[in-house]
Design a protein around this motif. Structure first.
Motif, mmCIF file in Angstrom:
data_model
loop_
_atom_site.group_PDB
_atom_site.id
_atom_site.type_symbol
_atom_site.label_atom_id
_atom_site.label_comp_id
_atom_site.label_asym_id
_atom_site.label_seq_id
_atom_site.Cartn_x
_atom_site.Cartn_y
_atom_site.Cartn_z
ATOM 1 N N GLU A 227 43.014 44.957 30.820
ATOM 2 C CA GLU A 227 42.770 44.727 32.250
ATOM 3 C C GLU A 227 44.066 44.359 32.963
ATOM 4 O O GLU A 227 44.330 44.816 34.083
ATOM 5 C CB GLU A 227 41.736 43.615 32.418
ATOM 6 N N ARG A 256 33.302 42.574 34.714
ATOM 7 C CA ARG A 256 34.455 42.951 35.539
ATOM 8 C C ARG A 256 34.087 43.962 36.624
ATOM 9 O O ARG A 256 34.854 44.189 37.550
ATOM 10 C CB ARG A 256 35.562 43.544 34.667
ATOM 11 N N SER A 275 37.244 44.129 39.141
ATOM 12 C CA SER A 275 38.517 44.663 38.660
ATOM 13 C C SER A 275 38.352 46.033 38.004
ATOM 14 O O SER A 275 39.344 46.696 37.696
ATOM 15 C CB SER A 275 39.171 43.688 37.670
ATOM 16 N N ARG A 307 40.214 51.023 36.561
ATOM 17 C CA ARG A 307 40.778 49.804 37.164
ATOM 18 C C ARG A 307 40.827 49.926 38.679
ATOM 19 O O ARG A 307 41.221 50.954 39.228
ATOM 20 C CB ARG A 307 42.180 49.586 36.596
ATOM 21 N N ALA A 310 42.068 45.183 42.457
ATOM 22 C CA ALA A 310 41.830 43.739 42.500
ATOM 23 C C ALA A 310 42.596 43.052 41.376
ATOM 24 O O ALA A 310 42.885 43.663 40.339
ATOM 25 C CB ALA A 310 40.336 43.455 42.355
ATOM 26 N N ALA A 312 43.376 40.853 38.084
ATOM 27 C CA ALA A 312 42.639 40.664 36.843
ATOM 28 C C ALA A 312 41.864 39.354 36.899
ATOM 29 O O ALA A 312 42.334 38.362 37.450
ATOM 30 C CB ALA A 312 43.600 40.656 35.651
ATOM 31 N N HIS A 313 40.688 39.346 36.339
ATOM 32 C CA HIS A 313 39.889 38.130 36.287
ATOM 33 C C HIS A 313 40.491 37.156 35.266
ATOM 34 O O HIS A 313 41.203 37.565 34.340
ATOM 35 C CB HIS A 313 38.450 38.450 35.882
#
Length: 331
Positions: A227, A256, A275, A307, A310, A312-313
């Motif tokens: 990610e 995600r 994401s 992807r 946004a 990445a978490h």
């Protein structure tokens, strides 16, 4: 003419490359190089560059010929795929166009008796994908009965785990359990199977292999790393072979792929944008022809996501299941 002919076709290989959509000049990570099937397909697109990762030294050595033929477009790294972000940074790659991974043990590893993965072949009780760290025999020799039961139940989904743990502990008091056949014999005395069912030792061997190689932790970490390294529009494609792996991949992509709901305790999560966009509403599975040609393909599932732009978490904490270092220390 394709200068990278396929000598080994990965399970769901065509579908995986179709989902990855490698394009001219793109940068890709083959996170589980193996026999190089994905890398060959990607390198068939002009100008692509691939970083191939495998923790198995024999797989890396087997890819040297492909490295030579790729003319500087393929770099192989002996490492765990959970480290793919650091590996990309070491190669000067801030972001990549795609990450593909084929999770679990490979046919090459299963088919070599000396690697100790298969209960169908006599060999040392090893099971390491790499060439360092504790073996399955080390775990069997020193883990407590409680830990053995937990390992077999959690990672093998074996309902007879407690009885098996007792039997293993009793057997090791009589003599060390050092070979695949000796362990398989112990399991077969406890777990009975009917004709047509899987071998009684299947789940126990799966559990030990996953535990020794820390496979599920590795997968959690690798997905989060992918990610972070993927460009907007970059694709993540994962092929898994059993329910534990597929559940991790599915949950990761679902989590995600939606905006965070947030809570009064963690309100910042309410603004976490997706994401990934999920590309596979349902997992892609092999057709009858592929299963007929390769029975090991029958349980394979492919999931893919693209992807977004946004951030990445935040990486979630790893699940609270048995950890190799802790089990051996307690033992």
């Amino acid at each position: 003419m394709n200068s990278f002919p396929q000598r080994h076709i990965p399970v769901l290989g065509g579908q995986a490359i179709e989902m990855l959509e490698p394009r001219k000049g793109g940068l890709y990570v083959d996170a589980t190089f193996g026999a190089g099937g994905y890398s060959r397909a990607i390198l068939g697109i002009p100008g692509t560059r691939v970083v191939g990762i495998d923790r198995d030294r024999s797989a890396i050595a087997g890819g040297f010929d492909l490295v030579d033929r790729a003319g500087g477009r393929l770099t192989l790294v002996e490492d765990r795929f959970s480290n793919l972000e650091r590996i990309c940074a070491a190669q000067g790659l801030d972001a990549v166009d795609g990450v593909v991974m084929d999770v679990g043990v490979s046919s090459m590893q299963i088919d070599v008796a000396e690697r100790g993965f298969s209960f169908r072949q006599g060999g040392p009780l090893d099971m390491r994908m790499g060439h360092d760290g504790p073996t399955a025999a080390d775990v069997i020799a020193s883990a407590s009965e409680t830990d053995l039961a937990a390992i077999i139940y959690i990672f093998g989904e074996e309902r007879h785990s407690r009885r098996l743990a007792r039997a293993i502990v009793a057997a090791r008091q009589e003599a060390p359990i050092l070979t695949t056949r000796s362990l398989a014999d112990i399991v077969s005395r406890v777990v009975r199977s009917k004709p047509g069912e899987i071998h009684p030792a299947t789940r126990t061997f799966q559990a030990l292999r996953i535990f020794v190689n820390e496979e599920l932790d590795e997968l959690h970490l690798a997905l989060a790393a992918a990610e972070r390294v993927l460009k907007p529009g970059g694709r993540l494609v994962v092929v898994s072979f059993h329910s534990l792996e597929d559940r991790i991949v599915k949950n990761f992509m679902v989590e995600r792929g939606k905006a965070g709901g947030g809570s009064r305790h963690l309100p910042e999560l309410a603004h976490a944008a997706p994401s990934f966009v999920i590309l596979t509403k349902r997992p892609v599975t092999p057709d009858d022809d592929e299963i007929s040609a390769n029975p090991r393909a029958r349980s394979a599932k492919l999931r893919a996501a693209e992807r977004t732009n946004a951030p990445a978490h935040a990486a979630a904490a790893l699940p609270a299941w048995p950890v190799l270092a802790d089990v051996l220390r307690r033992g």
